[in-house]
Design a protein around this motif. Structure first.
Motif, PDB file in Angstrom:
ATOM      1  N   ALA A   1      -4.956  -1.050  10.255  1.00 28.52           N
ATOM      2  CA  ALA A   1      -5.915  -0.510   9.706  1.00 28.52           C
ATOM      3  C   ALA A   1      -6.476   0.950   9.850  1.00 28.52           C
ATOM      4  O   ALA A   1      -7.647   1.358   9.316  1.00 28.52           O
ATOM      5  CB  ALA A   1      -7.286  -1.475   9.792  1.00 28.52           C
ATOM      6  N   GLY A   2      -5.883   1.551  10.795  1.00 27.43           N
ATOM      7  CA  GLY A   2      -6.253   2.731  11.349  1.00 27.43           C
ATOM      8  C   GLY A   2      -7.473   2.750  12.109  1.00 27.43           C
ATOM      9  O   GLY A   2      -8.613   3.590  12.027  1.00 27.43           O
TER      10      GLY A   2
ATOM     11  N   VAL B   1      -0.432   2.782  10.971  1.00 28.33           N
ATOM     12  CA  VAL B   1      -0.999   3.566   9.947  1.00 28.33           C
ATOM     13  C   VAL B   1      -1.546   4.672  10.655  1.00 28.33           C
ATOM     14  O   VAL B   1      -1.566   6.001  10.065  1.00 28.33           O
ATOM     15  CB  VAL B   1      -2.533   2.895   9.426  1.00 28.33           C
ATOM     16  N   ASP B   2      -1.760   4.986  11.964  1.00 30.29           N
ATOM     17  CA  ASP B   2      -2.232   6.215  12.641  1.00 30.29           C
ATOM     18  C   ASP B   2      -1.049   6.903  13.388  1.00 30.29           C
ATOM     19  O   ASP B   2      -0.726   6.182  14.283  1.00 30.29           O
ATOM     20  CB  ASP B   2      -3.323   5.727  13.789  1.00 30.29           C
TER      21      ASP B   2
ATOM     22  N   PRO C   1       0.901  -1.244  -0.002  1.00 32.23           N
ATOM     23  CA  PRO C   1       0.080  -0.021   0.271  1.00 32.23           C
ATOM     24  C   PRO C   1       0.814   1.285   0.155  1.00 32.23           C
ATOM     25  O   PRO C   1       0.387   2.283  -0.447  1.00 32.23           O
ATOM     26  CB  PRO C   1      -0.822  -0.262   1.304  1.00 32.23           C
ATOM     27  N   TYR C   2       2.159   0.896   0.658  1.00 38.06           N
ATOM     28  CA  TYR C   2       2.929   2.368   0.610  1.00 38.06           C
ATOM     29  C   TYR C   2       3.124   2.933  -0.815  1.00 38.06           C
ATOM     30  O   TYR C   2       3.301   4.058  -1.110  1.00 38.06           O
ATOM     31  CB  TYR C   2       4.233   1.875   1.554  1.00 38.06           C
ATOM     32  N   ASP C   3       3.301   1.704  -1.771  1.00 41.14           N
ATOM     33  CA  ASP C   3       3.629   2.403  -3.157  1.00 41.14           C
ATOM     34  C   ASP C   3       2.545   3.380  -3.539  1.00 41.14           C
ATOM     35  O   ASP C   3       2.953   4.294  -4.474  1.00 41.14           O
ATOM     36  CB  ASP C   3       3.779   1.067  -3.884  1.00 41.14           C
TER      37      ASP C   3
ATOM     38  N   ILE D   1       0.177   6.902  21.549  1.00 38.80           N
ATOM     39  CA  ILE D   1       0.411   5.503  21.213  1.00 38.80           C
ATOM     40  C   ILE D   1       1.846   5.306  20.297  1.00 38.80           C
ATOM     41  O   ILE D   1       2.442   6.075  20.062  1.00 38.80           O
ATOM     42  CB  ILE D   1      -0.656   5.079  20.145  1.00 38.80           C
ATOM     43  N   GLY D   2       2.087   3.962  20.286  1.00 43.48           N
ATOM     44  CA  GLY D   2       3.483   3.834  19.520  1.00 43.48           C
ATOM     45  C   GLY D   2       3.148   3.651  18.067  1.00 43.48           C
ATOM     46  O   GLY D   2       2.091   3.464  17.515  1.00 43.48           O
ATOM     47  N   THR D   3       4.168   3.826  17.270  1.00 44.14           N
ATOM     48  CA  THR D   3       4.018   3.797  15.873  1.00 44.14           C
ATOM     49  C   THR D   3       5.301   3.253  15.089  1.00 44.14           C
ATOM     50  O   THR D   3       5.855   3.490  14.068  1.00 44.14           O
ATOM     51  CB  THR D   3       3.790   5.251  15.158  1.00 44.14           C
ATOM     52  N   VAL D   4       5.910   2.041  15.866  1.00 42.05           N
ATOM     53  CA  VAL D   4       6.638   1.335  15.231  1.00 42.05           C
ATOM     54  C   VAL D   4       6.399   0.364  14.231  1.00 42.05           C
ATOM     55  O   VAL D   4       5.349  -0.208  14.144  1.00 42.05           O
ATOM     56  CB  VAL D   4       7.343   0.385  16.410  1.00 42.05           C
ATOM     57  N   GLY D   5       7.014   0.658  12.993  1.00 39.55           N
ATOM     58  CA  GLY D   5       6.509   0.183  11.842  1.00 39.55           C
ATOM     59  C   GLY D   5       7.828  -0.231  11.174  1.00 39.55           C
ATOM     60  O   GLY D   5       8.942  -0.768  11.698  1.00 39.55           O
TER      61      GLY D   5
END
Ligand SMILES: NC(=O)c1ccc[n+]([C@@H]2O[C@H](COP(=O)([O-])OP(=O)(O)OC[C@H]3O[C@@H](n4cnc5c(N)ncnc54)[C@H](OP(=O)(O)O)[C@@H]3O)[C@@H](O)[C@H]2O)c1
Length: 298
Positions: free
Chosen positions: A212-213, A232-233, A42-44, A239-243
């Motif tokens: 999924a947000g 996603v969020d 999806p990033y693409d 919150i954590g946003t480790v991706g």
């Protein structure tokens, strides 16, 4: 000359072209890989639509993960040889006949690993591994995994189940048997999701892996903010946003090993020929289905 997926303007799949580009060659420390398969993410399309993060210079290439056969090795490369079957990652441009990357960006492909899985597991695997690890789950946890049938979510579900945690995953009804087969309890998303999640774990939830947000659902169910990680969020404070990040050969090697032995399940939804790249993204952008979409380049 060789072929690569490119786009010269921001937009939908219709802006994608398979273009003739100069054939790249491996310099010192690099290897060239003749690509067999390359993953779609999806990033693409978020980047290609424009307005997401820092926009790339146009024309841009596309794709971050690939599998193929090494056909050139630059000076000073001692641990990769011509003829090696590998999977790897690149800063941009995996959807092409050839990619050139530092030798450390590739890992050996186990003989038993299918080419589509090899070309599609790297990015989702990296994000799933790092996001799951960020919560340090234990058998005492009850965790919600959203989009449990998506590319990242199905791996995060398996990593979470492996910690001994109780896992509840959101997915469409048609994917419930699959989510169950991973060791998680499936719950349909959409209207009434919060009530269904509550019923699925009367003991309450201690953690959430959001793909999924849908962070608001976890918050409403009382998951402490510090035990919610979303890929996603980026807007919900606390919150954590480790991706995805810190990709490396050892991690890729472990993903490949686990997928080859069947320890990790990684279904392929579809493999499209390179020429049908726009069609492949039309399918991906529907955001439904089970498993990964890849391009078959050779
Ligand atoms: N931050 C990072 O480093 C990072 C890395 C990778 C991905 N991501 C992001 O993470 C998201 C997921 O990526 P992916 O590769 O797993 O995508 P994907 O495979 O395309 O995900 C599609 C899945 O999402 C599910 N879905 C759609 N809407 C949903 C909702 N409202 N609630 C729950 N599930 C829903 C669908 O499930 P059903 O088929 O069951 O309906 C579908 O299987 C994307 O937004 C992507 O950009 C971020």
């Amino acid at each position: 000359m060789s072929l690569a997926v490119t786009f010269s303007q921001f937009g939908g799949p219709e802006v994608l072209r398979v273009t003739e580009v100069d054939e790249p060659h491996a310099a010192a420390g690099q290897v060239r890989v003749a690509v067999r398969t390359a993953g779609l993410n999806p990033y693409d399309y978020k980047v290609r639509r424009g307005g997401y993060g820092s926009p790339p210079q146009l024309p841009s290439r596309q794709g971050y993960e690939f599998a193929g056969v090494v056909d050139e090795v630059g000076d000073d490369v001692t641990d990769v040889s011509v003829g090696d079957e590998v999977l790897g990652f690149v800063s941009i441009g995996a959807q092409a006949q050839f990619v050139v990357v530092p030798a450390k960006n590739v890992a050996p492909k186990p003989a038993g690993l299918d080419w589509p899985v090899a070309g599609g597991i790297g990015l989702a695997g990296n994000a799933a591994r790092r996001s799951t690890d960020s919560l340090a789950l234990t058998a005492a946890d009850t965790v919600i995994v959203t989009a449990a049938a998506g590319g990242v979510g199905l791996l995060a579900t398996q990593f979470a189940v492996a910690t001994g945690a109780t896992v509840v995953g959101t997915a469409s009804e048609r994917n419930h048997d699959f989510v169950r087969s991973l060791g998680a309890t499936p719950v349909a998303y959409g209207d009434g999701e919060e009530q269904r999640l509550r019923a699925a774990a009367p003991q309450g939830y201690t953690a959430m892996l959001d793909n999924a947000g849908e962070v608001a659902v976890g918050v409403a169910l009382g998951v402490p903010l510090g035990r919610i990680n979303s890929i996603v969020d980026y807007d919900t404070a606390g919150i954590g946003t480790v991706g995805g990040g810190r990709k490396n050969r050892a991690e890729l090697e472990e993903l490949a090993r686990a997928a080859a032995t069947g320890e990790l399940v990684f279904p392929i939804l579809a493999a499209y020929p390179l020429a049908d790249v726009a069609e492949a993204y039309r399918r991906l952008e529907q955001r439904s289905g089970l498993g990964k979409i890849v391009l078959t380049v050779a």
